[in-house]
Design an enzyme around this catalytic site. Structure first.
Site, short mmCIF file in Angstrom:
data_model
loop_
_atom_site.label_atom_id
_atom_site.label_comp_id
_atom_site.label_asym_id
_atom_site.label_seq_id
_atom_site.Cartn_x
_atom_site.Cartn_y
_atom_site.Cartn_z
N GLN B 258 -14.39 -9.04 -39.21
CA GLN B 258 -13.62 -9.88 -39.99
C GLN B 258 -12.01 -10.09 -39.51
O GLN B 258 -11.56 -11.13 -39.27
CB GLN B 258 -13.81 -9.62 -41.51
CG GLN B 258 -13.32 -10.78 -42.47
CD GLN B 258 -14.21 -11.83 -42.33
OE1 GLN B 258 -15.61 -11.39 -42.25
NE2 GLN B 258 -13.80 -13.33 -42.39
N HIS B 261 -10.69 -12.13 -36.38
CA HIS B 261 -10.56 -13.47 -36.66
C HIS B 261 -9.16 -13.98 -36.42
O HIS B 261 -8.84 -15.01 -35.63
CB HIS B 261 -11.17 -13.96 -37.93
CG HIS B 261 -12.59 -14.34 -38.01
ND1 HIS B 261 -12.93 -15.48 -37.29
CD2 HIS B 261 -13.47 -13.99 -38.44
CE1 HIS B 261 -14.23 -15.91 -37.38
NE2 HIS B 261 -14.52 -14.64 -38.18
N ASP B 360 -22.28 -15.90 -40.40
CA ASP B 360 -21.72 -16.64 -39.57
C ASP B 360 -22.25 -17.53 -38.42
O ASP B 360 -21.94 -18.58 -37.97
CB ASP B 360 -20.60 -15.92 -38.75
CG ASP B 360 -19.49 -15.31 -39.48
OD1 ASP B 360 -19.17 -15.67 -40.51
OD2 ASP B 360 -18.81 -14.33 -39.16
N HIS B 419 -13.37 -54.09 -76.57
CA HIS B 419 -14.54 -53.27 -76.38
C HIS B 419 -15.55 -53.35 -77.49
O HIS B 419 -16.58 -53.72 -77.42
CB HIS B 419 -14.16 -51.80 -76.33
CG HIS B 419 -13.31 -51.33 -74.99
ND1 HIS B 419 -12.42 -51.96 -74.56
CD2 HIS B 419 -13.93 -50.52 -74.33
CE1 HIS B 419 -12.26 -51.17 -73.39
NE2 HIS B 419 -12.96 -50.06 -73.34
#
Lengths: 429, 429
Positions: B258, B261, B360, B419
């Site tokens: 990790q 990265h 991944d 309405h």
């Protein structure tokens, strides 16, 4: 009065482009950014100051922003029986509809023997914004709180501003019926900021939903990413597709029902039948004579409305898909077949008896719908706004080998060597 | 090297708050706002200028931003066979996973005899952004395009910047395998702006998804509401929950995977076993000695990483829910039982063989996951980002009576008289 267009006219593309042009909201971004910063820096103190500045008479402390549970119960008990019954019936229909939206977790064993899946869990805390200020919107309370309840949200707070110094009892009764855990008399950008960031009094929410004015929408936009939001509400819209079987008085009444919301509401009717559209135009003029909110409705119809004569029903559907309106009503001989060709719509109301106001007041589907052409990609408020998905991957020692070997190959190609190392450890079982 | 904390330490709350503090991205909002305005005003001309300014050598015309179909095929054919096989296997596993996400339309007849439902349709056009510039990310191409394909999106474009003057062939091969309809060599905020607003060359997309740098994320944020987006990607994160059954070498390898990265990636391991965490710390030092991307990884681990000793596994799960990490790995004796208590996670990787790099590179689940604590409310990229829901209401003449009567009651209470009039017409069948 209301503009009439024909798709066959040489200048139609231009007129249509003008009609579809989105309104530029007054630029409220700087004001809202400042409000958010004040709430971030000063919490409850800023909330009290801003609430006094925008909404109401001074309060002695932020604790007074919380509506006591007894007040909710009293509001509910004091409500006229027919109103209580109508709210309860609407709540039941909304519940009946939205419980079908709750997605289920799933998993499977793949061809390598690994388990993959998706786990659905509710967010822990949700805040539902219901507009107030000039009117009461108990129906919006039901539309926001009930789906959150079905999702299983642990704590649901309602944020709603005072109108004439107090929250209308019918709004509080709706909160009680829907099952809101806490009600705060808070409105505007400061309410959204408080729920997104948390203060001593207002708990931080994971998700904030519900329609509001331009300040509320801008605050949601600026805080999106810090908190989950539903879509950003703009002025309300209806598009009516009809053929010669439609009753022009009904079409006109349905347009007026949308136009009375807001001077910026957009009401468009498209039909292959030019004669019918002339009758609708005449009926609009007649009905406006006695409409209590005629000034608002007239402004909306003149400035943003249109009656469009198209070549045929197919072209009507094309226009509907281009316009991607919040509400689409289909009043045609074979209404379901026509509706099947309309892909971009927040809500589809199929057949003469299915008018928008029935949906507004809880026929079943949600009435918080995407506006401003966002129905191209956005969905009605629903249970999915209150849940999140978690990807699940559980490999066995033997099952990991193949995806791990593929990961080694691809990680090396991407130049991520530690990825390859970690994956390589899993190829050796 | 990597900071070690204990939940029992008197200053833990403080240290933990510092650790969880989100990074403030450099303020790119003004730069991005300017890029968006240029693309809005000048279309292809602005795109060409911006692409030359930020990305690459001059192009003779915007048409050159489109990668010819032959180039995609050639890239695919020229790919090394083991890479082609690994990409194809990953694509199959991703397809196998994501086709389970496709929601179905539904409807029912309610107790009044009216039909209510929800219709699911794909968006017409989606743009998938895949980062490039410094590396190739073919796996991100698969993760974005395959779910769009499953949703039934009519036209899927891939936006990806050049790296050293060209898009890497492996990225183009992935686009071919996944089935992208068109590939544009476009990156940064200008790519997002072009897809959101449309230019002569780049078709306007209804939805833009995929990770990118801070400029890409900010452009998505600023254009959200005009176009649908997935979540806003921040630096990558892993949280590892482990007990004394975990192999410290594996834990360290997974943290490094990790950390390599990005210097701003966040890697945290929590465990009740202090001795294990010491072994992990030692293994990290050792593994860093030979890691090709050691400088990046070391920076990440020292500045944003932590090994946290907790009182017990329950406390580990609490911390995990607070942190709400993008990736959560559970390496414990009874990993599924522990994982069942972790509600806030983008992806859960359960058991020692289920490391993040397998996910991944296409073990099945999507690898585009919510970061920066947004797993509290956000979900992985998936088929749901490419579909929209339309509420359906179809009343019969008899069935309309009850909800119409309720609508009359509630509309009058809300002061919306038109309405009430429109609804009243439907009470008289």
């Amino acid at each position: 009065m209301i503009p009439q267009l024909r798709t066959s006219a040489p200048d139609f593309a231009n007129s249509f482009a003008v009609l579809r042009r989105q309104l530029n909201d007054e630029d409220v971004s700087a004001v809202v950014a400042n409000i958010i910063e004040r709430v971030r820096a000063d919490g409850d103190k800023a909330l009290l100051e801003l609430t006094v500045q925008y909404d109401r008479a001074p309060l002695e402390s932020a604790k007074k922003l919380v509506v006591p549970a007894e007040t909710l119960s009293q509001a509910h008990e004091s409500l006229a029986p027919e109103l209580q019954a109508a709210l309860r019936a609407a709540a039941e229909r909304i519940e009946e509809y939205h419980r079908r939206q709750l997605p289920q977790s799933w998993q499977y064993t793949d061809f390598n023997g690994n388990t993959c899946g998706e786990r659905i869990t509710p967010v822990a805390r949700a805040a539902v914004y219901a507009p107030g200020g000039r009117a009461a919107y108990p129906s919006s309370v039901l539309m926001g709180v009930i789906p959150a309840k079905i999702a299983g949200v642990r704590e649901i707070t309602l944020l709603t501003p005072v109108a004439d110094g107090a929250v209308p009892p019918i709004t509080l009764a709706a909160a009680k019926i829907a099952g809101a855990d806490k009600v705060f008399t808070l409105g505007g950008a400061q309410a959204v900021a408080a729920a997104a960031l948390g203060t001593d009094t207002v708990p931080r929410a994971d998700v904030i939903v519900g329609p509001g004015n331009a300040y509320v929408a801008e605050a949601k936009r600026q805080l999106c990413g810090i908190v989950g939001i539903d879509s950003l509400a703009g002025p309300s819209e209806v598009l009516i597709v009809c053929d010669d079987t439609a009753n022009p008085e009904w079409v006109a009444a349905d347009m007026l029902a949308q136009a009375e919301h807001d001077e910026r509401a957009q009401c468009i009717t498209v039909s292959p039948d030019a004669a019918l559209l002339n009758q609708v135009a005449a009926a609009l003029v007649r009905q406006l004579e006695t409409a209590p909110r005629a000034a608002i409705a007239r402004h909306s119809l003149v400035s943003r409305g249109a009656l469009i004569t198209a070549a045929n029903i197919g072209e009507c559907c094309q226009l509907a898909n281009d316009i991607a309106a919040e509400h689409v009503q289909v009043m045609c001989a074979d209404a379901p077949a026509v509706a099947a060709n309309i892909h971009n719509a927040g809500g589809l109301f199929i057949g003469a008896y299915s008018c928008v106001p029935l949906g507004d007041y809880g026929a079943g589907p949600n009435h918080v719908l995407p506006t401003a052409q966002t129905a191209r990609f956005a969905s009605p408020l629903g249970v999915h706004h209150f849940i999140k998905r978690t990807g699940i991957f559980q490999a066995t020692a033997a099952g990991a080998r193949i995806p791990a070997a593929d990961a080694v190959t691809l990680a090396r190609a991407e130049g991520l060597f530690a990825h390859a190392e970690a994956a390589a450890l899993r190829t050796k079982a």
